[in-house]
Scaffold this motif. Sequence first.
Motif, mmCIF file in Angstrom:
data_model
loop_
_atom_site.group_PDB
_atom_site.id
_atom_site.type_symbol
_atom_site.label_atom_id
_atom_site.label_comp_id
_atom_site.label_asym_id
_atom_site.label_seq_id
_atom_site.Cartn_x
_atom_site.Cartn_y
_atom_site.Cartn_z
ATOM 1 N N GLY A 153 70.364 51.330 59.498
ATOM 2 C CA GLY A 153 69.387 50.677 58.638
ATOM 3 C C GLY A 153 69.773 49.222 58.421
ATOM 4 O O GLY A 153 70.933 48.845 58.588
ATOM 5 N N TRP A 154 68.808 48.412 58.074
ATOM 6 C CA TRP A 154 69.089 46.998 57.853
ATOM 7 C C TRP A 154 68.230 46.476 56.710
ATOM 8 O O TRP A 154 67.233 47.085 56.336
ATOM 9 N N GLN A 155 68.675 45.367 56.172
ATOM 10 C CA GLN A 155 67.947 44.666 55.110
ATOM 11 C C GLN A 155 67.939 43.184 55.428
ATOM 12 O O GLN A 155 68.904 42.657 55.979
ATOM 13 N N ARG A 156 66.879 42.534 55.034
ATOM 14 C CA ARG A 156 66.780 41.077 55.096
ATOM 15 C C ARG A 156 66.389 40.654 53.674
ATOM 16 O O ARG A 156 65.280 40.917 53.234
ATOM 17 N N LEU A 157 67.349 40.054 52.948
ATOM 18 C CA LEU A 157 67.142 39.688 51.555
ATOM 19 C C LEU A 157 67.089 38.168 51.433
ATOM 20 O O LEU A 157 67.983 37.478 51.915
ATOM 21 N N SER A 158 66.077 37.664 50.775
ATOM 22 C CA SER A 158 65.923 36.211 50.663
ATOM 23 C C SER A 158 67.005 35.610 49.775
ATOM 24 O O SER A 158 67.404 36.191 48.759
ATOM 25 N N ALA A 159 67.486 34.453 50.185
ATOM 26 C CA ALA A 159 68.492 33.735 49.402
ATOM 27 C C ALA A 159 67.952 33.428 48.009
ATOM 28 O O ALA A 159 68.685 33.521 47.022
ATOM 29 N N THR A 160 66.682 33.096 47.914
ATOM 30 C CA THR A 160 66.075 32.776 46.619
ATOM 31 C C THR A 160 66.108 33.986 45.687
ATOM 32 O O THR A 160 66.479 33.864 44.519
ATOM 33 N N ALA A 161 65.743 35.161 46.192
ATOM 34 C CA ALA A 161 65.751 36.365 45.363
ATOM 35 C C ALA A 161 67.174 36.724 44.953
ATOM 36 O O ALA A 161 67.411 37.112 43.800
ATOM 37 N N LEU A 162 68.124 36.582 45.879
ATOM 38 C CA LEU A 162 69.520 36.874 45.551
ATOM 39 C C LEU A 162 70.052 35.900 44.506
ATOM 40 O O LEU A 162 70.744 36.297 43.566
ATOM 41 N N ARG A 163 69.724 34.633 44.650
ATOM 42 C CA ARG A 163 70.186 33.611 43.694
ATOM 43 C C ARG A 163 69.591 33.874 42.311
ATOM 44 O O ARG A 163 70.285 33.788 41.297
ATOM 45 N N ALA A 164 68.322 34.245 42.256
ATOM 46 C CA ALA A 164 67.666 34.522 40.974
ATOM 47 C C ALA A 164 68.259 35.756 40.288
ATOM 48 O O ALA A 164 68.215 35.863 39.063
ATOM 49 N N ALA A 165 68.816 36.675 41.074
ATOM 50 C CA ALA A 165 69.389 37.904 40.523
ATOM 51 C C ALA A 165 70.914 37.858 40.481
ATOM 52 O O ALA A 165 71.560 38.895 40.327
ATOM 53 N N CYS A 166 71.502 36.683 40.577
ATOM 54 C CA CYS A 166 72.955 36.539 40.630
ATOM 55 C C CYS A 166 73.629 37.339 39.514
ATOM 56 O O CYS A 166 73.244 37.243 38.349
ATOM 57 N N PRO A 167 74.660 38.132 39.884
ATOM 58 C CA PRO A 167 75.322 38.966 38.878
ATOM 59 C C PRO A 167 76.453 38.282 38.108
ATOM 60 O O PRO A 167 77.115 38.942 37.306
ATOM 61 N N CYS A 168 76.686 36.972 38.307
ATOM 62 C CA CYS A 168 77.778 36.321 37.576
ATOM 63 C C CYS A 168 77.455 36.280 36.082
ATOM 64 O O CYS A 168 76.299 36.377 35.671
ATOM 65 N N GLY A 169 78.479 36.133 35.283
ATOM 66 C CA GLY A 169 78.317 36.130 33.825
ATOM 67 C C GLY A 169 77.317 35.107 33.299
ATOM 68 O O GLY A 169 76.429 35.463 32.513
ATOM 69 N N PRO A 170 77.417 33.827 33.687
ATOM 70 C CA PRO A 170 76.463 32.845 33.178
ATOM 71 C C PRO A 170 75.009 33.159 33.560
ATOM 72 O O PRO A 170 74.101 33.004 32.740
ATOM 73 N N CYS A 171 74.784 33.615 34.784
ATOM 74 C CA CYS A 171 73.414 33.940 35.205
ATOM 75 C C CYS A 171 72.899 35.174 34.473
ATOM 76 O O CYS A 171 71.743 35.199 34.024
ATOM 77 N N ARG A 172 73.741 36.200 34.353
ATOM 78 C CA ARG A 172 73.321 37.394 33.617
ATOM 79 C C ARG A 172 73.008 37.049 32.170
ATOM 80 O O ARG A 172 72.018 37.511 31.605
ATOM 81 N N GLY A 173 73.854 36.210 31.559
ATOM 82 C CA GLY A 173 73.623 35.797 30.175
ATOM 83 C C GLY A 173 72.305 35.057 30.023
ATOM 84 O O GLY A 173 71.560 35.280 29.064
#
Length: 118
Positions: free
Chosen positions: A22-42
């Motif tokens: 199986g494979w996935q192609r995930l957009s950089a924009t969507a990944l950046r918007a969902a970033c799991p780092c503390g400041p982004c989650r906050g």
Amino acid sequence: MNVPVELRAEGAALVLIWPDGGWQRLSATALRAACPCGPCRGARLRGMDLAGSIPLDLTLTGIAPMGYGVQLVFSDGHDRGIYPWNWLENFTPPADRARLTALPGTVTSSAEPSSMPH
């Protein structure tokens, strides 16, 4: 833990190939918007919409596997999030979630990565 056998930046997307083929192609924009780092989650918990501050021409400039996941470096300089493999395997970008919710019973897919055999 399911770990991809291959991952690469392809244009403005992260491509993951999983052991089962199986494979996935995930957009950089969507990944950046969902970033799991503390400041982004906050910021998201405070109701901020990060998508509005992401450059339209965002790309991935670095990919560093970290055992349980991968650290992504984006062209806007952001490099703080480590995306766990399980999270990536189950990630559905918000726009895709809305489309899937709006069209019950339909299946969507994206084009195959360019280097994959047809």
